[in-house]
Design a protein around this motif. Structure first.
Motif, PDB file in Angstrom:
ATOM      1  N   SER A 182       0.820  -1.212   0.000  1.00 41.03           N
ATOM      2  CA  SER A 182       0.000   0.000   0.000  1.00 41.03           C
ATOM      3  C   SER A 182       0.854   1.261   0.000  1.00 41.03           C
ATOM      4  O   SER A 182       0.488   2.270  -0.611  1.00 41.03           O
ATOM      5  N   GLN A 183       1.999   1.211   0.683  1.00 38.45           N
ATOM      6  CA  GLN A 183       2.921   2.340   0.660  1.00 38.45           C
ATOM      7  C   GLN A 183       3.439   2.577  -0.760  1.00 38.45           C
ATOM      8  O   GLN A 183       3.558   3.724  -1.208  1.00 38.45           O
ATOM      9  N   VAL A 184       3.720   1.482  -1.478  1.00 36.15           N
ATOM     10  CA  VAL A 184       4.155   1.591  -2.875  1.00 36.15           C
ATOM     11  C   VAL A 184       3.034   2.173  -3.736  1.00 36.15           C
ATOM     12  O   VAL A 184       3.267   3.047  -4.577  1.00 36.15           O
ATOM     13  N   LEU A 185       1.799   1.696  -3.533  1.00 32.49           N
ATOM     14  CA  LEU A 185       0.662   2.197  -4.300  1.00 32.49           C
ATOM     15  C   LEU A 185       0.467   3.697  -4.086  1.00 32.49           C
ATOM     16  O   LEU A 185       0.273   4.455  -5.048  1.00 32.49           O
ATOM     17  N   LYS A 186       0.546   4.126  -2.842  1.00 33.67           N
ATOM     18  CA  LYS A 186       0.362   5.552  -2.547  1.00 33.67           C
ATOM     19  C   LYS A 186       1.450   6.396  -3.218  1.00 33.67           C
ATOM     20  O   LYS A 186       1.152   7.422  -3.850  1.00 33.67           O
ATOM     21  N   LYS A 187       2.698   5.958  -3.124  1.00 33.30           N
ATOM     22  CA  LYS A 187       3.792   6.701  -3.743  1.00 33.30           C
ATOM     23  C   LYS A 187       3.664   6.694  -5.265  1.00 33.30           C
ATOM     24  O   LYS A 187       3.915   7.697  -5.936  1.00 33.30           O
ATOM     25  N   SER A 188       3.223   5.566  -5.819  1.00 31.47           N
ATOM     26  CA  SER A 188       3.034   5.463  -7.271  1.00 31.47           C
ATOM     27  C   SER A 188       1.992   6.460  -7.762  1.00 31.47           C
ATOM     28  O   SER A 188       2.175   7.113  -8.801  1.00 31.47           O
ATOM     29  N   LEU A 189       0.891   6.587  -7.042  1.00 30.91           N
ATOM     30  CA  LEU A 189      -0.157   7.535  -7.435  1.00 30.91           C
ATOM     31  C   LEU A 189       0.357   8.968  -7.385  1.00 30.91           C
ATOM     32  O   LEU A 189       0.001   9.798  -8.227  1.00 30.91           O
ATOM     33  N   GLU A 190       1.209   9.268  -6.398  1.00 29.02           N
ATOM     34  CA  GLU A 190       1.802  10.604  -6.308  1.00 29.02           C
ATOM     35  C   GLU A 190       2.747  10.860  -7.481  1.00 29.02           C
ATOM     36  O   GLU A 190       2.754  11.948  -8.067  1.00 29.02           O
ATOM     37  N   ALA A 215       8.409   3.803  -7.272  1.00 26.95           N
ATOM     38  CA  ALA A 215       7.785   3.734  -5.947  1.00 26.95           C
ATOM     39  C   ALA A 215       8.348   2.575  -5.134  1.00 26.95           C
ATOM     40  O   ALA A 215       8.590   2.708  -3.924  1.00 26.95           O
ATOM     41  N   VAL A 216       8.573   1.429  -5.783  1.00 26.94           N
ATOM     42  CA  VAL A 216       9.177   0.285  -5.094  1.00 26.94           C
ATOM     43  C   VAL A 216      10.572   0.645  -4.600  1.00 26.94           C
ATOM     44  O   VAL A 216      10.937   0.399  -3.438  1.00 26.94           O
ATOM     45  N   ALA A 217      11.378   1.249  -5.476  1.00 28.79           N
ATOM     46  CA  ALA A 217      12.755   1.604  -5.116  1.00 28.79           C
ATOM     47  C   ALA A 217      12.786   2.590  -3.945  1.00 28.79           C
ATOM     48  O   ALA A 217      13.576   2.431  -2.999  1.00 28.79           O
ATOM     49  N   LEU A 218      11.916   3.585  -3.985  1.00 37.94           N
ATOM     50  CA  LEU A 218      11.895   4.590  -2.924  1.00 37.94           C
ATOM     51  C   LEU A 218      11.438   4.011  -1.593  1.00 37.94           C
ATOM     52  O   LEU A 218      11.960   4.376  -0.539  1.00 37.94           O
ATOM     53  N   ASN A 219      10.471   3.098  -1.618  1.00 38.85           N
ATOM     54  CA  ASN A 219       9.965   2.534  -0.372  1.00 38.85           C
ATOM     55  C   ASN A 219      10.885   1.471   0.214  1.00 38.85           C
ATOM     56  O   ASN A 219      10.851   1.224   1.425  1.00 38.85           O
ATOM     57  N   LEU A 220      11.708   0.837  -0.632  1.00 36.72           N
ATOM     58  CA  LEU A 220      12.670  -0.126  -0.103  1.00 36.72           C
ATOM     59  C   LEU A 220      13.722   0.554   0.764  1.00 36.72           C
ATOM     60  O   LEU A 220      14.308  -0.070   1.654  1.00 36.72           O
TER      61      LEU A 220
END
Length: 307
Positions: free
Chosen positions: A146-154, A170-175
């Motif tokens: 969900s954190q990836v989804l939220k960042k992806s939408l942004e 988004a995956v890279a940033l949240n990792l």
């Protein structure tokens, strides 16, 4: 059942989905060959409330008829909530980013292949999940996905024509800043047994279907009409183990990992011990603190196109 047996068919096409004008033309061409023009109407969404308003209005005035939603998991979830308690048959054509519910219903079939089958459909009574006051068709989750989804939408808003890269970025940033959520969990198994635990998890998902998060498989053996939900979580552990988990999360292989917790249940209550948790219901973003959920057995009439 044949499509031409319905008196009225409502087609809702989300304009947030890809190539919606071309999709509308394809559907109109197909339907005009098998139906009278006065039997169906195609609606293009105009704002964030369009799916809900169109679906609710049609279901209220046309009992026993058919709604077809064209879009992603979010639009499907909005339709299901809008027709709650109505005598209506729900069907869909996948045209979103993830199309995860469609992966359960139409494995490996594209939009065009499913559209070719619309002349007839099989009606199945399938399960839903009640999540607090919302209905969930496919899955609800919180944590890394969900954190990836939220960042992806942004990121989509900023990337313009490169928005397809939003998920990867988004995956890279949240990792780089992993967040685990700690919560108290009370739940009921199918045999009526009550269990309780305190969890510290990177990912938590409760599913009706088999897929979520653009093809991940938290519950590869889930059935949508068995009156049972599937629980999957990723225990907090070392960074390298998370990468190993994600590498196997698009198949059943993750279920053999010690850090992957998987079981079946029928209801539960989740209480956050660390404040709001970023989550989603069928891809629609939510912040969760307390979650009360249960399976609603055979609560939706689903029309599955079979040609």
């Amino acid at each position: 059942m044949f499509l031409n047996e319905f008196d009225q068919i409502c087609v809702i096409i989300s304009t947030a989905s890809k190539n919606y004008d071309d999709i509308a033309k394809k559907i109109d061409n197909k339907f005009s060959n098998i139906l009278d023009k006065n039997k169906y109407k195609i609606h293009l969404t105009k704002n964030a409330n369009s799916v809900t308003n169109i679906a609710h209005d049609f279901a209220s005035k046309n009992p026993g008829q058919l709604i077809i939603t064209v879009g992603g998991d979010g639009s499907l979830g909005e339709t299901v909530n809008a027709i709650r308690g109505k005598d209506i048959i729900f069907s869909f054509l996948p045209n979103g980013t993830g199309n995860d519910f469609s992966r359960t219903i139409y494995p490996k079939l594209s939009f065009d292949q499913i559209l070719d089958k619309v002349e007839s459909l099989e009606i199945k009574d399938i399960d839903l999940i009640r999540v607090n006051d919302d209905l969930c068709l496919n899955a609800f989750s919180f944590g890394f996905e969900s954190q990836v989804l939220k960042k992806s939408l942004e990121l989509k808003e900023k990337l313009g024509k490169f928005k397809k890269l939003s998920i990867i970025l988004a995956v890279a940033l949240n990792l780089t800043k992993l967040t685990a959520y700690k919560y108290k969990f009370t739940y009921k198994l199918a045999d009526g047994t009550i269990q309780e635990s305190t969890n510290d998890r990177y990912i938590t998902a409760v599913t009706n279907g088999r897929f979520y998060g653009t093809g991940f498989q938290p519950a590869p053996y889930a059935e949508i009409e068995d009156g049972i939900l599937n629980f999957n979580s990723l225990k907090k552990d070392k960074f390298v183990k998370l990468l190993g988990f994600l590498a196997k999360y698009k198949s059943e292989k993750h279920m053999k990992l010690p850090i992957s917790e998987n079981f079946e249940l029928v209801s539960g209550h989740i209480e956050s011990l660390d404040g709001p948790m970023i989550g989603n219901i069928d891809g629609n973003m939510r912040d969760f603190t307390d979650i009360d959920f249960e399976v609603l057995n055979k609560a939706l009439k689903l029309g599955i196109f079979n040609g």
